[in-house]
Every structure is written in C-alpha cells, then in structure tokens.
Write a protein that holds these residues in place. Sequence first.
Motif, PDB file in Angstrom:
ATOM      1  N   MET A 156       7.678   9.829   1.566  1.00  0.00           N
ATOM      2  CA  MET A 156       8.856   9.373   0.830  1.00  0.00           C
ATOM      3  C   MET A 156      10.079   9.271   1.740  1.00  0.00           C
ATOM      4  O   MET A 156      10.829   8.306   1.687  1.00  0.00           O
ATOM      5  CB  MET A 156       9.143  10.325  -0.335  1.00  0.00           C
ATOM      6  CG  MET A 156      10.430  10.022  -1.103  1.00  0.00           C
ATOM      7  SD  MET A 156      10.395   8.463  -1.995  1.00  0.00           S
ATOM      8  CE  MET A 156       9.460   8.954  -3.432  1.00  0.00           C
ATOM      9  N   ILE A 176       9.842   2.501  -6.539  1.00  0.00           N
ATOM     10  CA  ILE A 176       9.490   3.878  -6.881  1.00  0.00           C
ATOM     11  C   ILE A 176       8.889   3.946  -8.277  1.00  0.00           C
ATOM     12  O   ILE A 176       7.873   4.624  -8.508  1.00  0.00           O
ATOM     13  CB  ILE A 176      10.726   4.784  -6.764  1.00  0.00           C
ATOM     14  CG1 ILE A 176      11.188   4.848  -5.304  1.00  0.00           C
ATOM     15  CG2 ILE A 176      10.425   6.186  -7.275  1.00  0.00           C
ATOM     16  CD1 ILE A 176      12.487   5.590  -5.091  1.00  0.00           C
ATOM     17  N   SER A 183       5.282   2.739  -8.382  1.00  0.00           N
ATOM     18  CA  SER A 183       4.297   3.722  -7.924  1.00  0.00           C
ATOM     19  C   SER A 183       4.068   4.816  -8.959  1.00  0.00           C
ATOM     20  O   SER A 183       2.987   5.399  -9.030  1.00  0.00           O
ATOM     21  CB  SER A 183       4.760   4.345  -6.602  1.00  0.00           C
ATOM     22  OG  SER A 183       5.926   5.121  -6.800  1.00  0.00           O
ATOM     23  N   LEU A 230       3.670   4.684  -2.206  1.00  0.00           N
ATOM     24  CA  LEU A 230       4.760   4.203  -1.377  1.00  0.00           C
ATOM     25  C   LEU A 230       4.277   3.836   0.025  1.00  0.00           C
ATOM     26  O   LEU A 230       4.801   2.942   0.660  1.00  0.00           O
ATOM     27  CB  LEU A 230       5.855   5.257  -1.304  1.00  0.00           C
ATOM     28  CG  LEU A 230       6.615   5.500  -2.621  1.00  0.00           C
ATOM     29  CD1 LEU A 230       7.647   6.602  -2.417  1.00  0.00           C
ATOM     30  CD2 LEU A 230       7.277   4.237  -3.124  1.00  0.00           C
TER      31      LEU A 230
END
Length: 325
Positions: free
Chosen positions: A1, A309, A312, A320
Amino acid sequence: MTVFLIRRLMQAVVVLFVMSLIVFVGVYAIGNPVDILISPEADQMERERAIRALGLDLPMWEQYLVFLQKAVTGDLGRSFAFSTPALQLIVERMPATLELAVAAMGISILIGIPLGMWAGFRPESVAGRTIMAGSILGFSLPTFWVGLMLIMVFAVHLGWLPSTGRGETVEVFGLRLSVFTLDGWKHLLLPAFNLALFKMALVIRLTRAGMRENLLMDYVKFARAKGLSTGRVIFVHVMKNIMIPVVTILGLELGSVIAFAVVTETIFSWPGMGKLIIDSINQLDRPVIVAYLLITVSMFIVINLVVDILYSVLDPRVRLKEMKS
C-alpha cells in the motif's frame, strides 16, 4: 500500500506540472487582460504601473517560473479582478460546487440503480423498455435545454421551486452549506436533478448490463438451486458484483461532474466554482483560471486513487499490486 501511494503521488506531481505548463501557456496566449482590467481612459503611465503591479511586464517563461515558485508554497497567485488570492476565491466557492455535485450523484445513484436493476431483471416488460427509452433521452437531451425547461415548468408555471441562487445556508465545520435547511434543498433540487440526468442514464445502462450478465452466471444458478429466494440472490449476490463497474465509473464521473458543472451553475446562477471560472474567463483573470484547473486536476487525481482502493475492496481478486503493473 505504501509503495502504491508513493508511486501515485509521484505521478500526480508530474501530471500537475505538465497540466500547469499547458494551462499557463494556453491562458497566456488568449487575449490581453490589460485591455479589460484597466480603464481605457487611463494614461500610459497608469497603464504601465498597473501592468508592473500585475506582473504582466515579464516574458511568459519568467511569469511561469514565478508562478511555480509561489505554487510550491501554496500561493497560486492573486486575482486580477478581485485583488485577493485565487486559491481563496476558489475555496470559498468550492462547498457550493461539491454540494451540487454530491447531490447530483446521489440522485443518479438512488434513482438509476433501482431502475437499472429492474430493467435488467425484466428486460422485455413494458417498464423495462420504458426505462431504457428514458435513459436514451437522458443521454440525448442537452443539459442547458433541460435546465431551461425545468425552470420554465417548476419555477415559472408551477411556482414550486426557486430557479436561481443557493438559498439559506448554515455553517458546518466552518463551511457554508445549504443541505441542512429546507430553503437550501428547494434551491438545490432543480440544478442537482439537471446535473444528474446524464449520469442517471449512465447508471441505468451500466446496472442493466451488469444484471443481464450476472443473471446468467453459474453462481446465480447455484444459489437458486440451493433454494435461495430471488430477492436474496439479487440483492445479496448479484448486486455486489454489479456494483464493481458502477463504483469505478461513478468515481471517475464524480470528477467530471465537479469539473463540468459550469453549464448548470450558469443556468441556475449557482454560486460555485463553475460560475466563478466563467466570470474569470470573461475578465481574462489568469490566476483564477490556472488555479481552478489545477485544483480540478487535483480532484481527479484524488478521486481516481480512492476509486482504485474501493475497487480492490469490492473485488478481492483485484489487489493494489496488480494496479501498479
């Protein structure tokens, strides 16, 4: 991330730099703000003094370098017309535009998804065909014409809703908002519906296509074979899957709603960023124009990041790390 966010931030810096260069050169090449801002009765000395005060005596490349140096510190220049920071002018108008955009997207979602699901579940019914015909009209009718018709019907003939302005506002966390007052909602409904019409048609068609595709999937047949009710199959299993493309598209469309609310704000005299940019273009107020476009690009970047985001989260198959490739 963390790697994903760093990479997106680096891309955002590059996009903002390129966009600022293109916008600055484009705005510089159009007209001469001196002819509009300075009285034609002013003598040559007064004109030269005003030109130096505005920084227009420098060559274009030097003006751009000065702009970049200030932009790094958050200073996007001072408005030629209002003699106040351009960023301050835009931030003051931003709540009105965001309020209108969010209301428009809310209307398109609340109306478009149920209608699209029905049209996908019963495509051959009269209601399903009527919904799809209505979505075609939503795509086809010009926004400015629909806005004028809404004003003519609901404001002039019926007198139900006001046609211009923002109505009564209240301060919430330092922002002036109209959605917390009845008068504010009366002023908001017409422009929000006008702005939502095209997006509503898009949501209807996306949802219908998703319904038609997912109803033929094996997991739906398996769920029905287990004896699950039609409502549970649709609202628990099918709806989650059709929301993946809908959320993706709507996230991107929210940026376009914010950026292209200019027509609606002009028709309904809505005091948002769109009306400000139209006034600034008429006055060749270069700092406000450049600042508006950069802020709009920044909104697109942030919205795209949030959409990635959310995508996902909705679809565990998409991670990601896959988006980075």
